[in-house]
Design an enzyme around this catalytic site. Sequence first.
Site, PDB file in Angstrom:
ATOM      1  N   ASN A   1       0.854  -1.154  -0.159  1.00 30.35           N
ATOM      2  CA  ASN A   1      -0.052  -0.172  -0.160  1.00 30.35           C
ATOM      3  C   ASN A   1       0.743   1.355  -0.014  1.00 30.35           C
ATOM      4  O   ASN A   1       2.022   1.301   0.401  1.00 30.35           O
ATOM      5  CB  ASN A   1      -0.897  -0.036   1.177  1.00 30.35           C
ATOM      6  N   PHE A   2       0.136   2.258  -0.054  1.00 32.27           N
ATOM      7  CA  PHE A   2       0.962   3.579  -0.279  1.00 32.27           C
ATOM      8  C   PHE A   2       1.900   4.009  -1.178  1.00 32.27           C
ATOM      9  O   PHE A   2       3.056   4.580  -0.661  1.00 32.27           O
ATOM     10  CB  PHE A   2       1.081   4.303   1.503  1.00 32.27           C
ATOM     11  N   LEU A   3       1.915   3.300  -2.492  1.00 31.48           N
ATOM     12  CA  LEU A   3       3.037   3.501  -3.321  1.00 31.48           C
ATOM     13  C   LEU A   3       2.866   5.007  -3.799  1.00 31.48           C
ATOM     14  O   LEU A   3       1.749   5.424  -4.153  1.00 31.48           O
ATOM     15  CB  LEU A   3       2.543   2.554  -4.488  1.00 31.48           C
TER      16      LEU A   3
ATOM     17  N   THR B   1      -4.510  -3.161  -4.127  1.00 32.14           N
ATOM     18  CA  THR B   1      -5.381  -2.738  -4.832  1.00 32.14           C
ATOM     19  C   THR B   1      -4.957  -1.566  -5.407  1.00 32.14           C
ATOM     20  O   THR B   1      -4.251  -0.937  -5.135  1.00 32.14           O
ATOM     21  CB  THR B   1      -6.646  -2.516  -3.897  1.00 32.14           C
TER      22      THR B   1
ATOM     23  N   LEU C   1      -7.091  -0.608   2.688  1.00 30.92           N
ATOM     24  CA  LEU C   1      -7.097   0.490   3.252  1.00 30.92           C
ATOM     25  C   LEU C   1      -6.841   1.275   1.970  1.00 30.92           C
ATOM     26  O   LEU C   1      -6.187   0.931   1.318  1.00 30.92           O
ATOM     27  CB  LEU C   1      -6.161   0.952   3.988  1.00 30.92           C
TER      28      LEU C   1
HETATM   29  C1  MYA Z   1       6.256 -11.096  -2.946  1.00 27.78           C
HETATM   30  C2  MYA Z   1       6.022  -9.310  -2.679  1.00 27.78           C
HETATM   31  C3  MYA Z   1       5.524  -8.597  -3.844  1.00 27.78           C
HETATM   32  C4  MYA Z   1       5.423  -7.052  -3.453  1.00 27.78           C
HETATM   33  C5  MYA Z   1       5.068  -6.377  -4.713  1.00 27.78           C
HETATM   34  C6  MYA Z   1       3.754  -6.651  -5.319  1.00 27.78           C
HETATM   35  C7  MYA Z   1       3.179  -5.603  -6.462  1.00 27.78           C
HETATM   36  C8  MYA Z   1       3.035  -4.223  -5.836  1.00 27.78           C
HETATM   37  C9  MYA Z   1       2.577  -3.325  -6.700  1.00 27.78           C
HETATM   38  C10 MYA Z   1       2.080  -1.966  -6.262  1.00 27.78           C
HETATM   39  C11 MYA Z   1       0.966  -1.679  -5.537  1.00 27.78           C
HETATM   40  C12 MYA Z   1       0.538  -0.586  -5.230  1.00 27.78           C
HETATM   41  C13 MYA Z   1      -0.829  -0.373  -4.332  1.00 27.78           C
HETATM   42  C14 MYA Z   1      -1.107   1.093  -4.217  1.00 27.78           C
HETATM   43  O1  MYA Z   1      -0.533   1.834  -3.395  1.00 27.78           O
HETATM   44  S1  MYA Z   1      -2.118   2.026  -5.311  1.00 27.78           S
HETATM   45  C15 MYA Z   1      -1.783   3.749  -4.950  1.00 27.78           C
HETATM   46  C16 MYA Z   1      -0.964   4.167  -5.927  1.00 27.78           C
HETATM   47  N1  MYA Z   1      -0.494   5.643  -5.616  1.00 27.78           N
HETATM   48  C17 MYA Z   1      -1.096   6.622  -6.151  1.00 27.78           C
HETATM   49  O2  MYA Z   1      -2.006   6.578  -7.153  1.00 27.78           O
HETATM   50  C18 MYA Z   1      -0.624   8.036  -5.615  1.00 27.78           C
HETATM   51  C19 MYA Z   1      -0.318   9.063  -6.786  1.00 27.78           C
HETATM   52  N2  MYA Z   1       0.547   8.597  -7.963  1.00 27.78           N
HETATM   53  C20 MYA Z   1       2.089   8.400  -7.893  1.00 27.78           C
HETATM   54  O3  MYA Z   1       2.553   8.384  -6.926  1.00 27.78           O
HETATM   55  C21 MYA Z   1       2.334   7.593  -9.281  1.00 27.78           C
HETATM   56  O4  MYA Z   1       1.487   8.165 -10.338  1.00 27.78           O
HETATM   57  C22 MYA Z   1       2.793   6.054  -9.135  1.00 27.78           C
HETATM   58  C23 MYA Z   1       3.828   5.813  -7.993  1.00 27.78           C
HETATM   59  C24 MYA Z   1       1.214   5.442  -8.627  1.00 27.78           C
HETATM   60  C25 MYA Z   1       3.470   5.586 -10.275  1.00 27.78           C
HETATM   61  O5  MYA Z   1       4.636   6.227 -10.547  1.00 27.78           O
HETATM   62  P1  MYA Z   1       4.675   7.181 -11.998  1.00 27.78           P
HETATM   63  O6  MYA Z   1       3.453   7.527 -12.366  1.00 27.78           O
HETATM   64  O7  MYA Z   1       5.981   8.006 -11.780  1.00 27.78           O
HETATM   65  O8  MYA Z   1       5.136   5.907 -13.025  1.00 27.78           O
HETATM   66  P2  MYA Z   1       6.460   5.398 -13.175  1.00 27.78           P
HETATM   67  O9  MYA Z   1       7.359   5.916 -14.570  1.00 27.78           O
HETATM   68  O10 MYA Z   1       7.392   5.450 -11.960  1.00 27.78           O
HETATM   69  O11 MYA Z   1       6.024   3.800 -13.447  1.00 27.78           O
HETATM   70  C26 MYA Z   1       5.294   3.372 -14.573  1.00 27.78           C
HETATM   71  C27 MYA Z   1       4.780   1.947 -14.241  1.00 27.78           C
HETATM   72  O12 MYA Z   1       4.091   1.870 -13.011  1.00 27.78           O
HETATM   73  C28 MYA Z   1       2.878   1.426 -13.199  1.00 27.78           C
HETATM   74  N3  MYA Z   1       2.081   1.549 -12.353  1.00 27.78           N
HETATM   75  C29 MYA Z   1       1.443   2.902 -12.060  1.00 27.78           C
HETATM   76  N4  MYA Z   1       0.478   3.013 -11.287  1.00 27.78           N
HETATM   77  C30 MYA Z   1       0.791   1.635 -10.653  1.00 27.78           C
HETATM   78  C31 MYA Z   1       0.088   1.440  -9.501  1.00 27.78           C
HETATM   79  N5  MYA Z   1      -0.948   2.229  -8.812  1.00 27.78           N
HETATM   80  N6  MYA Z   1       0.554   0.054  -8.921  1.00 27.78           N
HETATM   81  C32 MYA Z   1       1.218  -0.555  -9.528  1.00 27.78           C
HETATM   82  N7  MYA Z   1       2.062  -0.260 -10.844  1.00 27.78           N
HETATM   83  C33 MYA Z   1       1.627   0.882 -11.360  1.00 27.78           C
HETATM   84  C34 MYA Z   1       2.642   1.541 -14.670  1.00 27.78           C
HETATM   85  O13 MYA Z   1       1.683   0.518 -15.135  1.00 27.78           O
HETATM   86  C35 MYA Z   1       4.001   1.533 -15.216  1.00 27.78           C
HETATM   87  O14 MYA Z   1       4.257   0.112 -15.527  1.00 27.78           O
HETATM   88  P3  MYA Z   1       3.886  -0.534 -16.999  1.00 27.78           P
HETATM   89  O15 MYA Z   1       2.772  -0.203 -17.455  1.00 27.78           O
HETATM   90  O16 MYA Z   1       5.240   0.014 -17.739  1.00 27.78           O
HETATM   91  O17 MYA Z   1       4.292  -2.005 -16.842  1.00 27.78           O
END
Ligand code: MYA
Length: 493
Positions: free
Chosen positions: A204-206, A240, A493
């Site tokens: 969460n909180f990415l 999510t 959350l």
């Molecule tokens: C085993 C353990 C595993 C643990 C990990 C499990 C996975 C966890 C996954 C995370 C779960 C998080 C759950 C939450 O917290 S969801 C809440 C997400 N946060 C926000 O919406 C806050 C405002 N937005 C931002 O801070 C940025 O726009 C974020 C950080 C979202 C993207 O930063 P930015 O806009 O600067 O982009 P980039 O150039 O760095 O990167 C672009 C790439 O990122 C992919 N992208 C965009 N949005 C998301 C998203 N919400 N989940 C996953 N991936 C996402 C996108 O398709 C592209 O990939 P691809 O299309 O090229 O493939």
Amino acid sequence: MDVQVKAHLFNRAQPKRGPIAMANNKATKNSKKEEEKLPKKSIADLLKQLALATSASSEDDTEEQKPKPMSEYKFWKTQPVTKFNEAVSEEGPIDRREDVSRVPKEPYAILDLFEWSDLDIEDDSEMSELYELLYEHYVEDHDSTFRFAYGKAFFNWALKTPGWKKQWHLGVRVKKTKKLVAFISAVPATLRVRGNTFKAVEINFLCVHKQLRNKRLAPLLIKEITRRVHLENVWQALYTSGTLLPSPISTCRYAHRPLNWEKLCDVGFSALPLGKTRAQMVAKYALPSITKCTGLRRMEVRDVDAVHSLFTRFQKRYQLTQLFTKEELTHLLLGDDEEQEKPDGEKVIVTYVVENTEKKITDFFSFYVLPFTVLNNSVYKSLGVGYLYYYATETGLDKPRYDAQATNELKKRLENLISDALVLAKGIGMDVFNAMTSQDNVLFLEDLKFGPGDGFLNYYLFNYKAFPVGGGFDSQTREYELEKRSDVGVVML
Ligand SMILES: CCCCCCCCCCCCCC(=O)SCCNC(=O)CCNC(=O)[C@H](O)C(C)(C)COP(=O)(O)OP(=O)(O)OC[C@H]1O[C@@H](n2cnc3c(N)ncnc32)[C@H](O)[C@@H]1OP(=O)(O)O
């Protein structure tokens, strides 16, 4: 629906959602073009966070999510996740090479300007840094009208679940200034997908600072948190997002119940429908001042055993759930010692039980509180937002889930319980109450005057393929699935 509860922020991002546009087809079509120019991602995730979209009545007004071709997901196509339309023949891990000795011991390389930072949220100043990052950058607020009023208590609750690890509160700082510019978190979880139970984390909180967007920092954060989770011998995750990624296991819809309609209208969240007066709207959403369930009282630590037993049995009806130990449940429903001492009006998590005359706990419900700060408004400084969390009841539990009589009884019981939750939420200053179409919520949403929102929340599993899980609404018609309901039992959350 004759009312529109709209997210003010959301409206700024998408002019078509305004009440005028809703009443005028042409305006809606014109502004649709404008919408195409807007960043879909932030709008969708804004919805996830604000959970306060319009109570849109037409399909046309709902947020449309279309997958890109898989080849365009430059990062996600390299990850162990299911592809869109991938046929799943058997549920289970995608990559089974679960060998901690193969996990790199060093963090991923990061641009020289930046450095990784394990955030110490026990330290007030680091907690404040996190608050500031999320306050400024987690939600896109085009004109700085509303902000999440995250507080220390909220992070203590959300990020310090039993077994939490400092290295899973992962930040990125500018090397020179030490300014925190990005964050991602993981907390431990035990998940159950149908018959299979496994260790996992919830992510969460990415968040990436607005000025550092589109620079591929998010994939780096995800890879680094994955490495850190792997080091603890955990290989699956649940997360999510409003953003459509490959590939959701389920999608639920938001629903919103105005509690203080006049205030919502005054700050621009609700609009007065044509042909209605303010007085009529206020009357429509009026609630009794006292609760109706006999034996309703605040949950206390002494109730944990009974609530745990009831909840564990109740959750079996769903296909995607989190399993909680008593310690975890205590934290999630009651918070830490400090939180437990607080009056309801100061709490992050509010939980009530129903105790019958034989002193048996027959039901419980909970909601969490995440208010907004209202900026630049001379009258209102904040907006209270409550979110339905977990609940359970003995009613109908002795019969199969879809038994007609059990369903009727459950519907009535949930209406009473959640209507009491609304009364309590209003009593502590909440202005709106949000719920998803998950759990058995569709049984009461309409009757309790929740309006369906424009927002949809996708549920994802990392490194686990599974058959789809019902989200409580029909993806074609957007109608609630009143018979099937949802099989999603987790509340994120
Ligand atoms: C085993 C353990 C595993 C643990 C990990 C499990 C996975 C966890 C996954 C995370 C779960 C998080 C759950 C939450 O917290 S969801 C809440 C997400 N946060 C926000 O919406 C806050 C405002 N937005 C931002 O801070 C940025 O726009 C974020 C950080 C979202 C993207 O930063 P930015 O806009 O600067 O982009 P980039 O150039 O760095 O990167 C672009 C790439 O990122 C992919 N992208 C965009 N949005 C998301 C998203 N919400 N989940 C996953 N991936 C996402 C996108 O398709 C592209 O990939 P691809 O299309 O090229 O493939």
